[in-house]
Design a protein around this motif. Structure first.
Motif, mmCIF file in Angstrom:
data_model
loop_
_atom_site.group_PDB
_atom_site.id
_atom_site.type_symbol
_atom_site.label_atom_id
_atom_site.label_comp_id
_atom_site.label_asym_id
_atom_site.label_seq_id
_atom_site.Cartn_x
_atom_site.Cartn_y
_atom_site.Cartn_z
ATOM 1 N N ILE A 53 -27.282 35.706 -10.156
ATOM 2 C CA ILE A 53 -28.597 35.412 -10.721
ATOM 3 C C ILE A 53 -28.728 36.206 -12.014
ATOM 4 O O ILE A 53 -28.574 37.428 -12.018
ATOM 5 N N HIS A 54 -28.999 35.494 -13.098
ATOM 6 C CA HIS A 54 -29.213 36.139 -14.393
ATOM 7 C C HIS A 54 -30.714 36.136 -14.661
ATOM 8 O O HIS A 54 -31.343 35.077 -14.665
ATOM 9 N N TRP A 55 -31.268 37.323 -14.889
ATOM 10 C CA TRP A 55 -32.718 37.484 -15.006
ATOM 11 C C TRP A 55 -33.048 38.162 -16.330
ATOM 12 O O TRP A 55 -32.534 39.237 -16.640
ATOM 13 N N LEU A 56 -33.919 37.528 -17.106
ATOM 14 C CA LEU A 56 -34.326 38.062 -18.398
ATOM 15 C C LEU A 56 -35.516 39.009 -18.271
ATOM 16 O O LEU A 56 -36.295 38.923 -17.325
ATOM 17 N N THR A 57 -35.652 39.892 -19.252
ATOM 18 C CA THR A 57 -36.890 40.649 -19.440
ATOM 19 C C THR A 57 -37.497 40.222 -20.764
ATOM 20 O O THR A 57 -36.834 39.652 -21.623
#
Length: 350
Positions: A183-187
């Motif tokens: 899972i790639h999660w941005l801020t």
């Protein structure tokens, strides 16, 4: 210190004087606005027809072949949007760079869609939804706001949270996508994203943004990650290194469409929520061709927000945000920030 200031002022003055005394006056003329797939041109001239040794032309920083003092530009290869045109002129003992631009527009207006409501499911009305994805029968969701940003696995039919991990309070969570069992999660404004194990939610790495400064929406095409930053640009990131390598610009026949937010790739087209659109319609999805940036469709989903308003109050920023696609069963799911429902819809062409 005072002497140093005098020296700097003298040098600047000398440069200005030299520039003013340069008898060469260049003009770079471009097509300005041109329809996609048509040819654009750019021509460099010297006001007094003084001799020029040679000219190098560049499109978006890449040198292109010229025909004397002009170039012909294939807009098919560029995609829609604004593109920088530069000419580097070589003349007796000097060089000068001149910049201009062209703007490439789609020929046709986008198709307008409304929706057919297929199913309604429960959704956490406290979830400030930023990212949404359907994977192997479950929804994966990321939420935002500092101190409240979480990654969760959710049961579709009940809305029950089956698994959850909280982001460090200093970060504002944004969009996510599942790629290569991670899972790639941005801020939002930290110029940083994180990767997590799909099964355990254990953090396995992080990455920094290189061209874009903010993180908004994220999806993938099986090879690259595709990222929005709140502008009209979509960035393509290497799926393995997460390094940004190119971008497209979202344009319809009248100009750019900015504030692109949560993303989902559906049947080869990029679906993007637009953040707080103009009244009275505040809930739309933009359908973008990922090859060239052309906005091919606009989906009016304001009716869904009105359904939510019948049962709960919403703030101005509690807008449509969250698109998920069940490829196997060809189902589209949408929700919004702090919406108490998640909807399965079918697009209907107007």
């Amino acid at each position: 210190m005072r002497l140093q200031k005098y020296i700097i002022a003298f040098i600047i003055g000398l440069l200005v004087l030299t520039s003013c005394n340069d008898p060469y006056k260049f003009k770079l003329t471009t097509s300005k606005k041109v329809i996609f797939n048509e040819k654009a041109t750019a021509t460099l001239t010297e006001k007094n027809n003084k001799p020029i040794d040679s000219i190098h032309f560049f499109v978006n920083g890449k040198r292109v072949t010229s025909n004397g003092n002009s170039i012909s530009i294939n807009t098919t290869n560029l995609g829609v949007g604004k593109h920088l045109i530069s000419a580097l002129a070589f003349y007796p003992e000097k060089t000068k760079k001149i910049n201009n631009s062209i703007e490439v527009l789609p020929k046709n207006a986008p198709t307008i869609y409304t929706y057919k409501l297929i199913n309604t499911y429960p959704h956490d009305k406290n979830a400030y939804t930023q990212g949404l994805e359907y994977h192997n029968g479950y929804l994966y969701e990321t939420t935002g706001q500092r101190g409240k940003s979480v990654l969760r696995k959710v049961e579709l039919k009940t809305g029950k949270v089956l698994q959850e991990i909280k982001l460090d309070d200093k970060y504002f969570g944004e969009g996510m996508t599942i790629f290569n069992n991670q899972i790639h999660w941005l801020t939002w404004q930290a110029s940083r994203g994180f990767t997590y194990n799909l099964e355990t939610f254990k953090q396995e790495g992080e990455f920094e943004y290189t061209w874009s400064k903010e993180g908004w929406g994220l999806t993938n095409n099986g090879t690259d990650l595709m990222k929005s930053d709140g502008s009209h640009r979509i960035y393509f990131l290497d799926g393995n290194t997460q390094k940004e390598k190119r971008s497209i610009q979202a344009y319809y026949n009248k100009g750019k469409i900015d504030k692109l937010n949560e993303l989902e790739l559906i049947n080869g087209k990029l679906f993007a929520n637009r953040w707080i659109t103009e009244k009275p319609i505040k809930s739309i999805i933009v359908i973008i061709n990922p090859e060239n940036g052309i906005v091919e469709g606009i989906v009016n989903l304001e009716g869904l927000r009105n359904i939510i308003l019948k049962s709960q109050n919403l703030q101005d920023d509690d807008v449509l945000n969250g698109i998920a696609y069940d490829k196997e069963n060809d189902r589209i799911f949408v929700t919004g920030k702090k919406w108490g429902k998640l909807f399965e819809i079918e697009l209907v062409k107007q």
